[in-house]
Design a protein around this motif. Sequence first.
Motif, PDB file in Angstrom:
ATOM      1  N   VAL A   1       2.152  36.155  49.376  1.00  0.00           N
ATOM      2  CA  VAL A   1       2.906  34.955  49.039  1.00  0.00           C
ATOM      3  C   VAL A   1       3.331  35.094  47.585  1.00  0.00           C
ATOM      4  O   VAL A   1       2.511  35.373  46.708  1.00  0.00           O
ATOM      5  CB  VAL A   1       2.058  33.678  49.225  1.00  0.00           C
ATOM      6  CG1 VAL A   1       2.845  32.441  48.805  1.00  0.00           C
ATOM      7  CG2 VAL A   1       1.580  33.559  50.658  1.00  0.00           C
ATOM      8  N   TYR A   2       4.635  34.940  47.351  1.00  0.00           N
ATOM      9  CA  TYR A   2       5.169  35.009  45.991  1.00  0.00           C
ATOM     10  C   TYR A   2       5.522  33.610  45.531  1.00  0.00           C
ATOM     11  O   TYR A   2       6.184  32.862  46.250  1.00  0.00           O
ATOM     12  CB  TYR A   2       6.410  35.908  45.940  1.00  0.00           C
ATOM     13  CG  TYR A   2       6.080  37.350  46.218  1.00  0.00           C
ATOM     14  CD1 TYR A   2       5.610  38.172  45.194  1.00  0.00           C
ATOM     15  CD2 TYR A   2       6.218  37.891  47.485  1.00  0.00           C
ATOM     16  CE1 TYR A   2       5.288  39.494  45.449  1.00  0.00           C
ATOM     17  CE2 TYR A   2       5.899  39.209  47.741  1.00  0.00           C
ATOM     18  CZ  TYR A   2       5.440  40.005  46.717  1.00  0.00           C
ATOM     19  OH  TYR A   2       5.115  41.308  46.959  1.00  0.00           O
ATOM     20  N   TYR A   3       5.075  33.263  44.336  1.00  0.00           N
ATOM     21  CA  TYR A   3       5.317  31.942  43.780  1.00  0.00           C
ATOM     22  C   TYR A   3       6.056  32.119  42.460  1.00  0.00           C
ATOM     23  O   TYR A   3       5.564  32.773  41.548  1.00  0.00           O
ATOM     24  CB  TYR A   3       3.979  31.215  43.560  1.00  0.00           C
ATOM     25  CG  TYR A   3       4.113  29.856  42.932  1.00  0.00           C
ATOM     26  CD1 TYR A   3       4.860  28.860  43.553  1.00  0.00           C
ATOM     27  CD2 TYR A   3       3.490  29.561  41.737  1.00  0.00           C
ATOM     28  CE1 TYR A   3       4.980  27.607  42.987  1.00  0.00           C
ATOM     29  CE2 TYR A   3       3.598  28.314  41.165  1.00  0.00           C
ATOM     30  CZ  TYR A   3       4.345  27.339  41.790  1.00  0.00           C
ATOM     31  OH  TYR A   3       4.468  26.103  41.222  1.00  0.00           O
ATOM     32  N   GLY A   4       7.251  31.571  42.374  1.00  0.00           N
ATOM     33  CA  GLY A   4       8.068  31.696  41.177  1.00  0.00           C
ATOM     34  C   GLY A   4       9.377  32.388  41.486  1.00  0.00           C
ATOM     35  O   GLY A   4       9.616  32.824  42.613  1.00  0.00           O
ATOM     36  N   SER A   5      10.217  32.485  40.479  1.00  0.00           N
ATOM     37  CA  SER A   5      11.541  33.068  40.633  1.00  0.00           C
ATOM     38  C   SER A   5      11.613  34.424  39.938  1.00  0.00           C
ATOM     39  O   SER A   5      11.128  34.570  38.812  1.00  0.00           O
ATOM     40  CB  SER A   5      12.582  32.129  40.021  1.00  0.00           C
ATOM     41  OG  SER A   5      13.837  32.742  39.981  1.00  0.00           O
ATOM     42  N   MET A   6      12.264  35.378  40.583  1.00  0.00           N
ATOM     43  CA  MET A   6      12.444  36.699  39.978  1.00  0.00           C
ATOM     44  C   MET A   6      13.369  36.622  38.761  1.00  0.00           C
ATOM     45  O   MET A   6      13.421  37.548  37.960  1.00  0.00           O
ATOM     46  CB  MET A   6      12.997  37.686  41.004  1.00  0.00           C
ATOM     47  CG  MET A   6      12.004  38.075  42.082  1.00  0.00           C
ATOM     48  SD  MET A   6      10.472  38.779  41.450  1.00  0.00           S
ATOM     49  CE  MET A   6      11.004  40.422  41.013  1.00  0.00           C
ATOM     50  N   ALA A   7      14.091  35.526  38.597  1.00  0.00           N
ATOM     51  CA  ALA A   7      14.953  35.338  37.438  1.00  0.00           C
ATOM     52  C   ALA A   7      14.134  34.985  36.193  1.00  0.00           C
ATOM     53  O   ALA A   7      14.613  35.140  35.066  1.00  0.00           O
ATOM     54  CB  ALA A   7      15.977  34.240  37.718  1.00  0.00           C
ATOM     55  N   ASP A   8      12.901  34.514  36.376  1.00  0.00           N
ATOM     56  CA  ASP A   8      12.014  34.196  35.253  1.00  0.00           C
ATOM     57  C   ASP A   8      11.271  35.446  34.801  1.00  0.00           C
ATOM     58  O   ASP A   8      11.306  36.474  35.463  1.00  0.00           O
ATOM     59  CB  ASP A   8      11.004  33.113  35.660  1.00  0.00           C
ATOM     60  CG  ASP A   8      11.658  31.768  35.920  1.00  0.00           C
ATOM     61  OD1 ASP A   8      12.720  31.495  35.327  1.00  0.00           O
ATOM     62  OD2 ASP A   8      11.101  30.996  36.721  1.00  0.00           O
ATOM     63  N   LYS A   9      10.566  35.328  33.675  1.00  0.00           N
ATOM     64  CA  LYS A   9       9.837  36.477  33.129  1.00  0.00           C
ATOM     65  C   LYS A   9       8.572  36.797  33.939  1.00  0.00           C
ATOM     66  O   LYS A   9       8.136  37.939  33.986  1.00  0.00           O
ATOM     67  CB  LYS A   9       9.474  36.199  31.674  1.00  0.00           C
ATOM     68  CG  LYS A   9       8.878  37.389  30.956  1.00  0.00           C
ATOM     69  CD  LYS A   9       8.669  37.130  29.479  1.00  0.00           C
ATOM     70  CE  LYS A   9       8.060  38.356  28.816  1.00  0.00           C
ATOM     71  NZ  LYS A   9       7.808  38.158  27.407  1.00  0.00           N
ATOM     72  N   TYR A  10       7.984  35.773  34.581  1.00  0.00           N
ATOM     73  CA  TYR A  10       6.728  35.948  35.317  1.00  0.00           C
ATOM     74  C   TYR A  10       6.830  35.362  36.725  1.00  0.00           C
ATOM     75  O   TYR A  10       7.583  34.421  36.963  1.00  0.00           O
ATOM     76  CB  TYR A  10       5.569  35.224  34.615  1.00  0.00           C
ATOM     77  CG  TYR A  10       5.283  35.714  33.231  1.00  0.00           C
ATOM     78  CD1 TYR A  10       4.474  36.820  33.013  1.00  0.00           C
ATOM     79  CD2 TYR A  10       5.810  35.055  32.118  1.00  0.00           C
ATOM     80  CE1 TYR A  10       4.202  37.269  31.736  1.00  0.00           C
ATOM     81  CE2 TYR A  10       5.545  35.499  30.833  1.00  0.00           C
ATOM     82  CZ  TYR A  10       4.737  36.606  30.648  1.00  0.00           C
ATOM     83  OH  TYR A  10       4.469  37.055  29.386  1.00  0.00           O
TER      84      TYR A  10
ATOM     85  N   ALA B   1       2.416  30.644  31.173  1.00  0.00           N
ATOM     86  CA  ALA B   1       3.140  31.870  30.790  1.00  0.00           C
ATOM     87  C   ALA B   1       4.615  31.578  30.531  1.00  0.00           C
ATOM     88  O   ALA B   1       5.195  32.094  29.567  1.00  0.00           O
ATOM     89  CB  ALA B   1       2.998  32.921  31.895  1.00  0.00           C
ATOM     90  N   LEU B   2       5.234  30.737  31.352  1.00  0.00           N
ATOM     91  CA  LEU B   2       6.646  30.423  31.172  1.00  0.00           C
ATOM     92  C   LEU B   2       6.888  29.545  29.947  1.00  0.00           C
ATOM     93  O   LEU B   2       7.936  29.649  29.304  1.00  0.00           O
ATOM     94  CB  LEU B   2       7.214  29.756  32.428  1.00  0.00           C
ATOM     95  CG  LEU B   2       7.289  30.643  33.661  1.00  0.00           C
ATOM     96  CD1 LEU B   2       7.758  29.847  34.874  1.00  0.00           C
ATOM     97  CD2 LEU B   2       8.186  31.850  33.434  1.00  0.00           C
ATOM     98  N   LYS B   3       5.923  28.701  29.580  1.00  0.00           N
ATOM     99  CA  LYS B   3       6.048  27.864  28.385  1.00  0.00           C
ATOM    100  C   LYS B   3       5.843  28.661  27.113  1.00  0.00           C
ATOM    101  O   LYS B   3       6.353  28.300  26.059  1.00  0.00           O
ATOM    102  CB  LYS B   3       5.051  26.694  28.430  1.00  0.00           C
ATOM    103  CG  LYS B   3       5.475  25.601  29.352  1.00  0.00           C
ATOM    104  CD  LYS B   3       4.495  24.460  29.308  1.00  0.00           C
ATOM    105  CE  LYS B   3       4.893  23.390  30.294  1.00  0.00           C
ATOM    106  NZ  LYS B   3       3.929  22.288  30.335  1.00  0.00           N
ATOM    107  N   ALA B   4       5.103  29.759  27.187  1.00  0.00           N
ATOM    108  CA  ALA B   4       4.756  30.564  26.009  1.00  0.00           C
ATOM    109  C   ALA B   4       5.869  31.475  25.545  1.00  0.00           C
ATOM    110  O   ALA B   4       5.718  32.230  24.607  1.00  0.00           O
ATOM    111  CB  ALA B   4       3.502  31.382  26.284  1.00  0.00           C
ATOM    112  N   LYS B   5       7.022  31.449  26.222  1.00  0.00           N
ATOM    113  CA  LYS B   5       8.157  32.317  25.868  1.00  0.00           C
ATOM    114  C   LYS B   5       8.337  32.331  24.397  1.00  0.00           C
ATOM    115  O   LYS B   5       8.717  33.097  23.698  1.00  0.00           O
ATOM    116  CB  LYS B   5       9.432  31.839  26.525  1.00  0.00           C
ATOM    117  CG  LYS B   5       9.477  32.075  28.009  1.00  0.00           C
ATOM    118  CD  LYS B   5      10.807  31.614  28.548  1.00  0.00           C
ATOM    119  CE  LYS B   5      10.877  31.751  30.039  1.00  0.00           C
ATOM    120  NZ  LYS B   5      12.134  31.317  30.597  1.00  0.00           N
TER     121      LYS B   5
END
Length: 96
Positions: free
Chosen positions: A22-31, A92-96
Amino acid sequence: MSDKNEVLMYKGHPLMRKDNLVYYGSMADKYIVMLQILETKKVGDLDSATRVSVQLQLTDPAAKSKDRIVKESEKDGFYTALDVGCVWLERALKAK
């Protein structure tokens, strides 16, 4: 929900399944988060995940498979694993 191309969303991120992954998140994001169902047990007619591997991964295609893994853990139950993965992804996405 009759449209076959509609993507399941959970807390603002897409959730996609392929067999026991199961993949959670978008491949367009960093993680993204990858959840791998390692063990299941029968509950009535359904299989319920009892052991799940959780990995926070980079989506960078140039990185080697082993180097993509940022964090990993193993949890009892799918929802516990998804909850941990959700927190890891948000941080992780907020820490950009």
